[in-house]
Design a protein around this motif. Structure first.
Motif, short mmCIF file in Angstrom:
data_model
loop_
_atom_site.label_atom_id
_atom_site.label_comp_id
_atom_site.label_asym_id
_atom_site.label_seq_id
_atom_site.Cartn_x
_atom_site.Cartn_y
_atom_site.Cartn_z
N LEU A 183 0.85 -1.20 0.00
CA LEU A 183 0.00 0.00 0.00
C LEU A 183 0.88 1.25 0.00
O LEU A 183 1.87 1.32 0.74
N SER A 184 0.54 2.24 -0.82
CA SER A 184 1.30 3.49 -0.86
C SER A 184 1.35 4.12 0.54
O SER A 184 0.34 4.15 1.25
N SER A 185 2.52 4.61 0.92
CA SER A 185 2.63 5.26 2.22
C SER A 185 1.80 6.54 2.23
O SER A 185 1.59 7.16 1.17
N PHE A 186 1.32 6.93 3.40
CA PHE A 186 0.47 8.11 3.47
C PHE A 186 1.21 9.36 2.98
O PHE A 186 0.67 10.16 2.22
N VAL A 187 2.45 9.53 3.40
CA VAL A 187 3.29 10.63 2.91
C VAL A 187 4.22 10.09 1.85
O VAL A 187 4.93 9.11 2.08
N THR A 188 4.22 10.72 0.69
CA THR A 188 5.08 10.27 -0.41
C THR A 188 6.46 10.91 -0.27
O THR A 188 6.58 12.14 -0.26
N PRO A 189 7.52 10.13 -0.14
CA PRO A 189 8.86 10.72 -0.04
C PRO A 189 9.18 11.55 -1.29
O PRO A 189 8.70 11.25 -2.39
N ASN A 190 9.98 12.58 -1.11
CA ASN A 190 10.32 13.46 -2.23
C ASN A 190 10.90 12.69 -3.41
O ASN A 190 10.59 12.97 -4.58
N LYS A 191 11.74 11.71 -3.13
CA LYS A 191 12.39 10.96 -4.22
C LYS A 191 11.39 10.12 -5.01
O LYS A 191 11.66 9.74 -6.15
N ASP A 192 10.25 9.82 -4.41
CA ASP A 192 9.25 8.99 -5.08
C ASP A 192 8.09 9.80 -5.65
O ASP A 192 7.21 9.23 -6.31
N PHE A 193 8.06 11.10 -5.37
CA PHE A 193 6.95 11.93 -5.81
C PHE A 193 6.99 12.06 -7.33
O PHE A 193 8.05 12.26 -7.92
N TYR A 194 5.84 11.90 -7.96
CA TYR A 194 5.80 11.93 -9.42
C TYR A 194 6.27 13.27 -9.97
O TYR A 194 6.14 14.31 -9.33
N ARG A 195 6.80 13.22 -11.18
CA ARG A 195 7.20 14.44 -11.87
C ARG A 195 6.68 14.37 -13.30
O ARG A 195 7.05 13.47 -14.06
N VAL A 196 5.81 15.30 -13.67
CA VAL A 196 5.32 15.42 -15.04
C VAL A 196 5.42 16.89 -15.43
O VAL A 196 4.74 17.74 -14.84
#
Length: 553
Positions: free
Chosen positions: A256-269
């Motif tokens: 399950l996705s963690s409640f807080v998304t680490p910066n390194k895993d945050f999507y970039r579009v």
């Protein structure tokens, strides 16, 4: 043989163009290099369905794929021109200038284009023209009797005369002719100055590589200054802190996705082939336009000295397909945007203001249009300076970006912000609106199954089905799951942080052996339940139920 070397000549000329352009771009700006400029122009003109295909299939690697594609096409073009130059040397060399012209046009025509941006491509094209002309000249010259070409690239008159003399029996005579009656120093139609070509090609390739490495180093030094400015940033303690994340907001289920998304895993579009490296010390923001009675120009330190807020907010990209990965939750620190606009004298249109659109501009030329009413209706719209306890990463907009809860990123989340202009939707279409996307785009209520993954093979028995649901600025009221088109089953919702964040959910499935299809839907606090109608992301976000197929052992 000559054809292969002619193709190699074209490649070396192309290498020279790119490397020298990289060096010149260090004196202009990294975004002016030809591959970046042409790549940006391609992105600007890519139809929405093609863009969605790239994002869906390549994810964060879409820009790398584009750059590799541009380099491959350039290599093919360079080799073709090189081969053609064997017969049409001057025309072939001149054709290389097309590369420079395209790069120059692409650099100037970009949203943030400037006339000096054409310089790297122009210089690179001119140099490539000269390199190709020189190398092909080595391939069309003939060596002298002593292995050296004449000064004009042809054999001397003496060697030509010697090559015409031959014995009656065809053997080498006293004049040095071979068995075929030709001077060994003189070759047939395929002869060329091999030694001269190797020397010229090696020198051109080495000099080009050196120029390219120097250009990279100089461009990296500018990025290093920006990185140094980020390292010195100390985020003040916000005047308004985010509430502690409630116990039970993160169910901590495997997969399950963690409640807080680490910066390194945050999507970039985004459309930036080169991530802007902005020096916070020289950064400025201008607020101006219709209804602005007191224009503002703010430095980064000006923002840090204001009262900051800290909020947990989930962002979603409009390119996110049903069940897609382009959604993430982070803790943001920033300056309330509504307060800045009021300080500039702005009134929302609902209170008689003349501007209904806030156009945000990035340092890379991106324009994003946001409804003024949405920014000033009381939600926590901000100019963010921090993300998950640290200054914004460069990938996510350092030094300043916009964050507006409840709106898709393409109408709210401008990164590398440098300008805010008040205008109207009737007067101006922002970047994505010009490319068939809607002017206004509130985030649609969505849910996603994170576990089990598609085509998983869980054991029969109690299987946890879990995921996330979001309906920013409305909140998630209910999540339901069904199996094989049967009845909907209510899922257990995790504790809610705020209406602006996603919520985790879980459902214990009494799984039986066989192939099964799991589906999920969410309902927001306005009473809107996800529709089962599947539509794509264009023009304002995808709809439909997320489903996964699993095979239970």
């Amino acid at each position: 043989m000559r054809g292969t070397l002619a193709a190699l000549s074209g490649l070396i000329a192309g290498l020279a163009a790119l490397c020298v352009a990289e060096l010149v771009s260090a004196a202009v700006r990294p975004e002016a290099s030809p591959v970046t400029a042409v790549g940006g122009a391609v992105i600007d003109r890519t139809p929405a369905p093609v863009k969605d295909f790239a994002v869906r299939n390549f994810g964060n690697d879409d820009k790398l794929v584009l750059q590799l594609g541009i380099l491959a096409l350039l290599a093919l073009f360079a080799m073709t021109v090189g081969v053609a130059s064997l017969r049409y040397r001057k025309v072939g060399a001149a054709a290389v200038l097309v590369f420079g012209a395209i790069g120059a046009w692409a650099a100037v025509e970009r949203p943030d284009g400037r006339v000096p941006d054409a310089l790297p491509s122009v210089v690179g094209g001119l140099l490539a023209c000269g390199v190709l002309y020189l190398l092909v000249g080595r391939l069309t010259s003939r060596p002298s009797p002593h292995g050296d070409a004449g000064t004009d690239g042809t054999t001397t008159e003496a060697s030509a005369t010697s090559a015409d003399r031959q014995d009656a029996d065809g053997q080498q005579d006293a004049n040095g002719q071979d068995a075929n009656g030709q001077d060994p120093g003189r070759r047939g139609p395929g002869a060329f100055d091999r030694r001269g070509f190797v020397i010229a090609a090696t020198a051109a390739a080495a000099a080009s590589a050196g120029a390219g490495l120097l250009g990279r180093r100089l461009n990296a030094s500018g990025a290093a200054e920006a990185a140094a400015s980020r390292r010195t940033v100390v985020l003040p303690t916000p005047a308004s802190r985010a509430r502690a994340i409630p116990a039970g907001a993160d169910l901590k289920i495997r997969g399950l996705s963690s409640f807080v998304t680490p910066n390194k895993d945050f999507y970039r579009v985004d459309t930036a082939l080169v991530v802007p490296r902005v020096d916070a010390d020289s950064w400025r923001l201008r607020i101006h336009g219709k209804g602005v009675t007191r224009p503002l120009t703010l430095s980064f330190q000006d923002l840090l000295q204001r009262e900051l807020i800290e909020r947990d907010i989930t962002l979603t990209c409009v390119s996110n397909e049903v069940g897609g990965p382009y959604v993430g939750n982070a803790r943001w620190i920033g300056v309330p945007l509504a307060g800045l606009l009021r300080e500039a004298g702005v009134r929302p249109p609902s209170k008689g203001g003349p501007a209904d659109q806030l156009v945000s501009r990035s340092v890379d030329g991106m324009t994003i249009g946001t409804p003024v009413d949405a920014v000033m209706d009381g939600r926590d719209a901000m100019l963010a300076v921090g993300m998950n306890g640290e200054p914004l990463p460069f990938d996510h907009g350092f030094p300043v970006r916009m964050v507006v809860p409840g709106l898709y990123g393409y109408v709210s989340a401008c990164k590398w912000l440098e300008d805010l202009e008040l205008t109207t939707f009737a007067d101006y279409d922002a970047y994505w609106v010009k490319r068939t996307w809607s002017r206004q785009a509130p985030i649609k209520t969505q849910s996603r199954i994170d576990t089990p993954r598609p085509f998983a093979s869980p054991k029969a028995g109690r299987v946890p089905v879990a995921g996330v649901a979001w309906a920013q600025h409305r909140g998630v009221e209910r999540v339901e799951v069904r199996v094989d088109g049967g009845d909907w089953n209510p899922a257990q919702l995790a504790a809610e942080d705020s209406e602006d964040t996603w919520r985790q959910w879980r459902w214990e499935w009494p799984a039986t052996s066989g192939s099964h299809t799991l589906e999920v839907r969410a309902t927001d606090r306005d009473g809107n339940t996800q529709t089962d109608k599947r539509v794509g992301t264009v023009p304002n976000g995808a709809t439909g139920w997320h489903s996964v197929v699993v095979a239970v052992d």
